[in-house]
Enzyme design. Sequence first.
Site, PDB file in Angstrom:
ATOM      1  N   THR A 199       0.813  -1.259   0.067  1.00 45.12           N
ATOM      2  CA  THR A 199       0.046   0.155   0.197  1.00 45.12           C
ATOM      3  C   THR A 199       0.849   1.242   0.066  1.00 45.12           C
ATOM      4  O   THR A 199       1.896   1.449   0.689  1.00 45.12           O
ATOM      5  CB  THR A 199      -0.932  -0.097   1.179  1.00 45.12           C
ATOM      6  OG1 THR A 199      -1.897  -1.296   1.258  1.00 45.12           O
ATOM      7  CG2 THR A 199      -1.894   1.367   1.265  1.00 45.12           C
ATOM      8  N   GLN A 218      -4.573  -6.728  -6.580  1.00 46.07           N
ATOM      9  CA  GLN A 218      -5.009  -7.156  -5.458  1.00 46.07           C
ATOM     10  C   GLN A 218      -6.525  -6.255  -5.172  1.00 46.07           C
ATOM     11  O   GLN A 218      -6.385  -5.130  -5.099  1.00 46.07           O
ATOM     12  CB  GLN A 218      -3.950  -7.079  -4.443  1.00 46.07           C
ATOM     13  CG  GLN A 218      -4.584  -7.645  -3.102  1.00 46.07           C
ATOM     14  CD  GLN A 218      -3.518  -7.428  -1.911  1.00 46.07           C
ATOM     15  OE1 GLN A 218      -3.430  -6.350  -1.358  1.00 46.07           O
ATOM     16  NE2 GLN A 218      -3.113  -8.668  -1.511  1.00 46.07           N
ATOM     17  N   CYS A 265      -5.429  -7.986   5.756  1.00 48.24           N
ATOM     18  CA  CYS A 265      -4.967  -6.541   5.996  1.00 48.24           C
ATOM     19  C   CYS A 265      -5.497  -6.175   7.498  1.00 48.24           C
ATOM     20  O   CYS A 265      -6.744  -6.653   7.980  1.00 48.24           O
ATOM     21  CB  CYS A 265      -5.824  -5.658   5.228  1.00 48.24           C
ATOM     22  SG  CYS A 265      -5.743  -3.963   5.406  1.00 48.24           S
ATOM     23  N   LYS A 269      -4.535 -13.706  -0.120  1.00 46.71           N
ATOM     24  CA  LYS A 269      -3.482 -13.340   1.049  1.00 46.71           C
ATOM     25  C   LYS A 269      -3.971 -13.446   2.465  1.00 46.71           C
ATOM     26  O   LYS A 269      -5.115 -12.528   2.469  1.00 46.71           O
ATOM     27  CB  LYS A 269      -2.748 -11.934   0.766  1.00 46.71           C
ATOM     28  CG  LYS A 269      -1.497 -12.091   1.464  1.00 46.71           C
ATOM     29  CD  LYS A 269      -0.631 -10.582   0.750  1.00 46.71           C
ATOM     30  CE  LYS A 269       0.818 -10.655   1.513  1.00 46.71           C
ATOM     31  NZ  LYS A 269       0.629  -9.986   3.023  1.00 46.71           N
ATOM     32  N   ASN A 308       5.350 -15.600   3.735  1.00 53.20           N
ATOM     33  CA  ASN A 308       5.470 -13.979   3.917  1.00 53.20           C
ATOM     34  C   ASN A 308       6.060 -13.529   5.453  1.00 53.20           C
ATOM     35  O   ASN A 308       5.236 -13.855   6.206  1.00 53.20           O
ATOM     36  CB  ASN A 308       4.391 -13.145   3.393  1.00 53.20           C
ATOM     37  CG  ASN A 308       4.613 -11.737   3.289  1.00 53.20           C
ATOM     38  OD1 ASN A 308       3.591 -10.681   3.707  1.00 53.20           O
ATOM     39  ND2 ASN A 308       5.908 -11.114   2.992  1.00 53.20           N
ATOM     40  N   ARG A 315       8.353  -5.580   3.284  1.00 49.34           N
ATOM     41  CA  ARG A 315       9.155  -4.568   3.763  1.00 49.34           C
ATOM     42  C   ARG A 315      10.788  -4.560   3.342  1.00 49.34           C
ATOM     43  O   ARG A 315      11.209  -3.578   3.265  1.00 49.34           O
ATOM     44  CB  ARG A 315       9.093  -4.543   5.271  1.00 49.34           C
ATOM     45  CG  ARG A 315       7.666  -3.990   5.516  1.00 49.34           C
ATOM     46  CD  ARG A 315       7.723  -3.939   7.224  1.00 49.34           C
ATOM     47  NE  ARG A 315       8.022  -5.399   7.989  1.00 49.34           N
ATOM     48  CZ  ARG A 315       8.305  -5.560   9.068  1.00 49.34           C
ATOM     49  NH1 ARG A 315       8.632  -4.220   9.921  1.00 49.34           N
ATOM     50  NH2 ARG A 315       8.492  -6.560   9.595  1.00 49.34           N
TER      51      ARG A 315
END
Length: 403
Positions: free
Chosen positions: A68, A120, A151, A190, A253, A279
């Site tokens: 994002t 996505q 999320c 995800k 992840n 990240r």
Amino acid sequence: YLNSCTWGWCIVPGTSLQKKSVEKSCSQSELVTVTDNVLTETESSMKLHPRETKLIDFREKLYLAPLTTVGNLPFRRVCKVLGADVTCGEMAMCTNLLQGQASEWALLRRHSSEDLFGVQICGAYPDTVARTVELIEQECTFDFIDINMGCPIDIVVNKGGGSALLTKPMRMKNVIQVASGTTEKPITIKVRTGYFEGRNRIDSLITDIGQWGASAVTIHGRSRQQRYSKLADWEYINQCARKAPDALGVLGNGDVFSYLDWNKHKSDCPKLSTCMIARGALVKPWIFTEIKEQRHWDISSGERLNIFKDYVRFGLQHWGSDAKGVETTRHFLLEWLSYTCRYVPVGLLDIIPQRLNWRPPSYFGRDDLETLMSSDSAADWVPAGFSFTPKHKSNAYDRAENG
């Protein structure tokens, strides 16, 4: 079928192919009668079953996670140059897409260099997701659709989307089923390990997810409750991968920050398709080069500056070189810098490699530019008279001079 009838052919299920003379001047009512009969009997049988849709082999591919704000098209171009194999657009909210918000549709835009690209989306209800998938297929060019069910942001969760779906397995099932039934492109999801730590964990659903129509699942090794407060649980990710049916790809992840991390996760669980990098790519996008070349890249400040220059050039091409485009490019560059300041050059490390959860110490670089790049103060990044506060609460967030 209208075209088939116009040229003199009709297919009748359950019988042999029969040639029928249908004049081009046949009335609209005749056409409707013929096609309605054919469609009602064959439409369902012509549609591919979700498990028959084309699959994407993610094995060994370097996957840049959907990010994002910072995972915009220019940033993805930078990562492609540095070795990323799979890219995915930023998370787009289904409700915003259905309302026709131009800024939301822009998140689904693909660059020609993205040869394996997904979009996505995030939605809370099956009907919303189905309509969104239908529109995306009509308007966009992509290779797969990823549905965000992990999320942790309150504004998303409070509306029933993101990781809130982890508390409603039947709604998860319905969302995946309608999405896979609406498009023949692969559907991936995800998720996080669960909503609350230790409760209703995703491993209890892993055998069902593939049957619902998903071709792959990415598991972020933290619960929604944890956010980023602890290290990702890779042992749990591997447990899910071993439990998953062969037809369902499982991607891990969390905290991948060097080629050694990548190698360890792959060797610990050969059944794991690949590792998604999030990240780690924000802090050092050359991680893709490091993994492919199996080395720690002691990148110089000049080489890092050239990467930023590429980003600015890509940004001006994407957002425009007028005043508005320059402002937008600058804004997103600064958002990215709020992560890159965490990087500590390999040549200055006592312990190699750097870990993602380490708080970077203050240090003097090997030249003035390297020192400046390590600053966590936004005041050092921006021109005089320009204020900036990073959207994401990175190291650059809590200094007074950031505004």
